[in-house]
Design a protein around this motif. Sequence first.
Motif, PDB file in Angstrom:
ATOM      1  N   LYS A  83     -13.349   0.633   6.168  1.00  0.00           N
ATOM      2  CA  LYS A  83     -11.644   0.976   5.780  1.00  0.00           C
ATOM      3  C   LYS A  83     -10.954  -0.309   6.081  1.00  0.00           C
ATOM      4  O   LYS A  83     -10.539  -0.990   5.184  1.00  0.00           O
ATOM      5  CB  LYS A  83     -11.324   2.163   6.273  1.00  0.00           C
ATOM      6  N   SER A  84     -10.819  -0.600   7.340  1.00  0.00           N
ATOM      7  CA  SER A  84      -9.904  -1.781   7.729  1.00  0.00           C
ATOM      8  C   SER A  84     -10.538  -3.126   7.392  1.00  0.00           C
ATOM      9  O   SER A  84      -9.728  -3.891   7.015  1.00  0.00           O
ATOM     10  CB  SER A  84     -10.076  -1.734   9.511  1.00  0.00           C
ATOM     11  N   THR A  85     -11.812  -3.244   7.099  1.00  0.00           N
ATOM     12  CA  THR A  85     -12.324  -4.562   6.769  1.00  0.00           C
ATOM     13  C   THR A  85     -12.184  -4.373   5.237  1.00  0.00           C
ATOM     14  O   THR A  85     -11.431  -5.850   4.931  1.00  0.00           O
ATOM     15  CB  THR A  85     -13.977  -4.261   6.791  1.00  0.00           C
TER      16      THR A  85
ATOM     17  N   MET B  80      -1.623  -0.388   4.785  1.00  0.00           N
ATOM     18  CA  MET B  80      -1.284   0.376   6.005  1.00  0.00           C
ATOM     19  C   MET B  80      -2.637   0.667   6.708  1.00  0.00           C
ATOM     20  O   MET B  80      -3.290   1.651   5.972  1.00  0.00           O
ATOM     21  CB  MET B  80      -0.302   1.322   5.969  1.00  0.00           C
ATOM     22  N   ASP B  81      -2.715   0.013   8.057  1.00  0.00           N
ATOM     23  CA  ASP B  81      -4.047   0.753   8.505  1.00  0.00           C
ATOM     24  C   ASP B  81      -3.791   1.939   9.458  1.00  0.00           C
ATOM     25  O   ASP B  81      -3.354   1.462  10.624  1.00  0.00           O
ATOM     26  CB  ASP B  81      -4.618  -0.561   9.198  1.00  0.00           C
ATOM     27  N   GLU B  82      -3.885   3.053   9.300  1.00  0.00           N
ATOM     28  CA  GLU B  82      -3.638   4.070   9.994  1.00  0.00           C
ATOM     29  C   GLU B  82      -2.494   4.089  10.699  1.00  0.00           C
ATOM     30  O   GLU B  82      -2.376   4.140  11.788  1.00  0.00           O
ATOM     31  CB  GLU B  82      -4.910   4.312  11.048  1.00  0.00           C
ATOM     32  N   PRO B  83      -1.456   4.123   9.730  1.00  0.00           N
ATOM     33  CA  PRO B  83       0.208   3.934  10.508  1.00  0.00           C
ATOM     34  C   PRO B  83       0.568   5.082  11.273  1.00  0.00           C
ATOM     35  O   PRO B  83       1.347   4.689  12.146  1.00  0.00           O
ATOM     36  CB  PRO B  83       0.738   3.621   9.073  1.00  0.00           C
TER      37      PRO B  83
END
Lengths: 319, 272
Positions: free
Chosen positions: B65-67, B192-195
């Motif tokens: 996901k982050s990638t 937004m990465d797991e904000p």
Amino acid sequence: MNKSIPPHGTEKVIISRKKFSDLIFENLTFVFALMILGIVLWIIYEMYFYSGESRSAFGWEFIWSNEWEPVRKEFGALAFVYGTAVSSILALIIALPLSLGVAIFLSELAPKIIKSTLSFVIEILAAIPSIIFGFWGIFVLAPFMRSDLQPFLQKYFGYLPFFQGTPLGTGLLTAGIILAIMIIPIITAISRDVLKAIPQSQREAAYALGATKWEAIKMALLNAKSGILGATVLGFGRAVGETMAVTMVIGNRADINISFFEPAYTMASVIANEFAEASEILHLSSLIEVGLLLFGVTFLINSFARLLIFSVTRNAEGR
Amino acid sequence: MKVILDTELKFEEHQKLKGKDSSKFAITTTDLSVHFGLKAAIKKINLKIRRNTVTSIIGPSGCGKSTLLRSLNLMHELTPRTKVTGTIKILDKDITEYDVINLRNKVGMVFQKPNPFPKMSIYENVISGYKLSGKNPSESFDDIVERCLIHSALWDEVKDRLNKPAISLSGGQQQRLCIARTIAINPEIILMDEPTSALDPLSTMKIEKLIHDFKNDYTIIIVTHNMQQAARVSDFTAFMFIGDLVEFDKTKKLFTVPTVKLTEEYITGKFG
Ligand SMILES: Nc1ncnc2c1ncn2[C@@H]1O[C@H](COP(=O)(O)OP(=O)(O)OP(=O)(O)O)[C@@H](O)[C@H]1O
Ligand SMILES: [Mg+2]
């Protein structure tokens, strides 16, 4: 802690035995720590005690007078304070930009191979005995100063009082350069570590806002400000206390001159040069007071630097 | 396994009613793969994300996901030995045609852990995008700070102490400050990465509300581990599994009648 001790007799013994050895170890290390503190206090006391003659003869005048005439029993340390201060400040002015540049390169830019090689070279530089720097200063740097750098500075910046007078090769500027080379490793290594301690998330934040590499580095520098200041002060402290190399190139004359080409004298150098020959009690006592002064100054500088570095690394751990 | 979203008429009409140019996608990826060294982290992702929608990306830890998110603002450039292949279109322009700086001004990013600049004040943090680059905005800094802090629902809490250091704020406030800092440079897309994963429920709620309010102005992609959150905030949801995009659909549909078995198993908590 005690609540977990089981009721069985045997186990109890094991636990308390362990505790006993721990206790010995803890107390032993504590004693060693105390010993170090004791040695420091002892040195201070001795210096204070043996400088009594000089302190009662000259009082505070000792610091403000630049008459150092063993024959006439006149002792004032100002020329040494001046020599130490100016040569160290010169060293800092030269070393700081260089060290910062290298630290930034090492922590932010350099590819791995270059990084480890360069770090190795810097550590080697830090390990060279100061007498070797002194030799290099006399045989390589001083002739170069006399024939090239000093005439060059005189030609283009001769209107400044700092660069007037006869290029002798030795003198304040030469001492400053030698000192700079000697403190570059410290300032570089600590600045690099402080920069490395800045979390990657900070750099990412900067890049995500559209920062260029240089702008992200500026942000890292801003974060590392107090740590870099600490590294600088630590380097300065080293320069202030350095003896051998400086003694060999500064010219050893207890004068206060505005020109960086003129010979000068530092606190450490005068002690090294005169201590063995000082037969007069007052002379000896004055030298010890110079030592006390030097100790006080370096102690303050170092505590200040450590405090700054500590404040940065502690913050970095918190994140 | 890969399902490229079929544009639904109803949605399009809805967008048209709102006066938006719905023919445009904010982000289109084609066969997007990212390799770290030899290891593929995401494999041939095809995704079309509409403007002014919220898309959430869900999936078990390590599925990429982050990638995926970080390839959309070229963050992978910072990691050596990373290879990105395929094409990415951002706002109808190929990502390679952008200057990185411009791209990141258009595609903002909010991170998992709040990361305000600790040596800057609250005020300076909001305008840090300008401070770093030395660029001058068309508005005054005071206006930007006020507008962005109001937008990120932080203004009332900090208006009396704008010059205090940013780290004096609570975690939730810091995260909203990071959002303010991101919208200050006027992005069109916000990643937004797991904000909210580092935040308490109340702060989480505030940020979810923000995301909801932001929809008129931004296209948002949010990575989350919280499926309720995905269901609450997003219009579309992408489910990823070990580097693959398994299913991508309207959130309502994906959570009620998923077409792929794996999705169903994941959202019903059979694994992950
Ligand atoms: N810099 C890197 N170098 C090498 N491998 C990486 C790197 N970053 C991520 N990976 C690998 O790529 C895969 C996907 O990672 P990614 O961070 O995208 O997962 P994720 O879905 O965001 O997980 P999480 O939910 O835990 O955040 C993982 O297997 C991870 O180990
Ligand atoms: Mg992740």
